[in-house]
Design an enzyme around this catalytic site. Structure first.
Site, mmCIF file in Angstrom:
data_model
loop_
_atom_site.group_PDB
_atom_site.id
_atom_site.type_symbol
_atom_site.label_atom_id
_atom_site.label_comp_id
_atom_site.label_asym_id
_atom_site.label_seq_id
_atom_site.Cartn_x
_atom_site.Cartn_y
_atom_site.Cartn_z
ATOM 1 N N CYS A 86 -70.965 -24.044 64.536
ATOM 2 C CA CYS A 86 -71.687 -25.326 64.539
ATOM 3 C C CYS A 86 -73.127 -25.121 64.048
ATOM 4 C CB CYS A 86 -71.625 -25.960 65.927
ATOM 5 S SG CYS A 86 -72.078 -27.710 65.954
ATOM 6 N N HIS A 194 -65.679 -25.681 67.479
ATOM 7 C CA HIS A 194 -66.061 -24.701 68.500
ATOM 8 C C HIS A 194 -64.849 -23.964 69.062
ATOM 9 C CE1 HIS A 194 -70.345 -25.930 69.251
ATOM 10 N NE2 HIS A 194 -69.919 -27.037 68.670
ATOM 11 N N GLU A 196 -65.032 -21.384 70.966
ATOM 12 C CA GLU A 196 -65.383 -20.912 72.317
ATOM 13 C C GLU A 196 -65.144 -21.973 73.385
ATOM 14 O OE1 GLU A 196 -67.433 -22.162 70.243
ATOM 15 O OE2 GLU A 196 -69.231 -22.998 71.194
#
Length: 219
Positions: A86, A194, A196
């Site tokens: 990002c 994302h 994660e």
């Protein structure tokens, strides 16, 4: 494995990245402040999401000129894997490690939702636990995720197989539905979604875990 997460003023996904690395890779990453001018011995550098320097001037522009980024660029050029998520993707383009730029979303609105992505290539340290052509789900949360580059660069990226992920339903107007790209050596990956935030079912899905499993298998 010797990972590190770079932390800028107003980074807000650095802890998410650290938790994902420790949970999947089994090692706690070093947290490196942006003002540091040297890096320890590392085999993975993660530039997280957030709003480095408040995204003033242009997303990633000020962060890309932090003292630590000179060392990040040098390590990347010498082959160390660098993952930008990002805001981290924006920083990598501003630092010249990846081609193109991330512009304001085409509809001029912040977008935060789960998105389907096609895995375009599994031939990298970041994606070897996926199947090429597989559809996965990650989360996006951005206002400036509209990937843009000129026609000649876009053609070169496509010809070189540097597109890592492509949106199934483009949420921001990115050229050729591009969600993430590699550099030519494939040791640098930048992506707007994302991984994660998708490492276990309690978070809504676990497709992102395989990116970190890919790194474990490669490093």
């Amino acid at each position: 494995m010797k990972p590190a997460v770079i932390v800028f003023p107003a980074s807000n996904c650095d802890r998410d990245a650290a938790v994902a690395i420790e949970k999947i890779c089994g090692v706690k990453p070093q947290m490196i402040w942006h003002g540091d001018s040297t890096l320890p011995d590392l085999d993975l550098i993660v530039i997280p999401g957030g709003f480095a320097f408040g995204d003033y001037l242009r997303c990633g522009a000020m962060a890309a000129r932090s003292p630590v980024m000179r060392e990040v660029v040098d390590r990347a050029n010498r082959g160390t894997p660098v993952l930008g998520i990002c805001n981290g993707f924006q920083v990598l383009t501003e630092a010249g490690l990846l081609p193109g730029a991330l512009m304001m979303n085409a509809h001029l609105k912040f977008v935060c939702k789960d998105v389907a992505l096609t895995v375009e290539s599994n031939e990298s340290v970041f994606t070897n636990r996926y199947r090429a052509g597989e559809i996965v789900t990650y989360t996006v949360a951005h206002h400036e995720g509209n990937y843009f580059t000129d026609d000649a660069t876009l053609a070169r990226i496509e010809q070189n197989g540097q597109v890592a992920f492509r949106y199934v339903n483009n949420p921001n107007g990115a050229r050729n539905d591009i969600a993430g790209i590699f550099n030519e050596k494939r040791n640098v990956l930048g992506l707007m979604p994302h991984p994660e935030r998708m490492i276990e079912s309690d978070l809504g899905g676990a497709d992102g875990a395989r990116m970190f499993e890919s790194l474990v298998a490669s490093l």
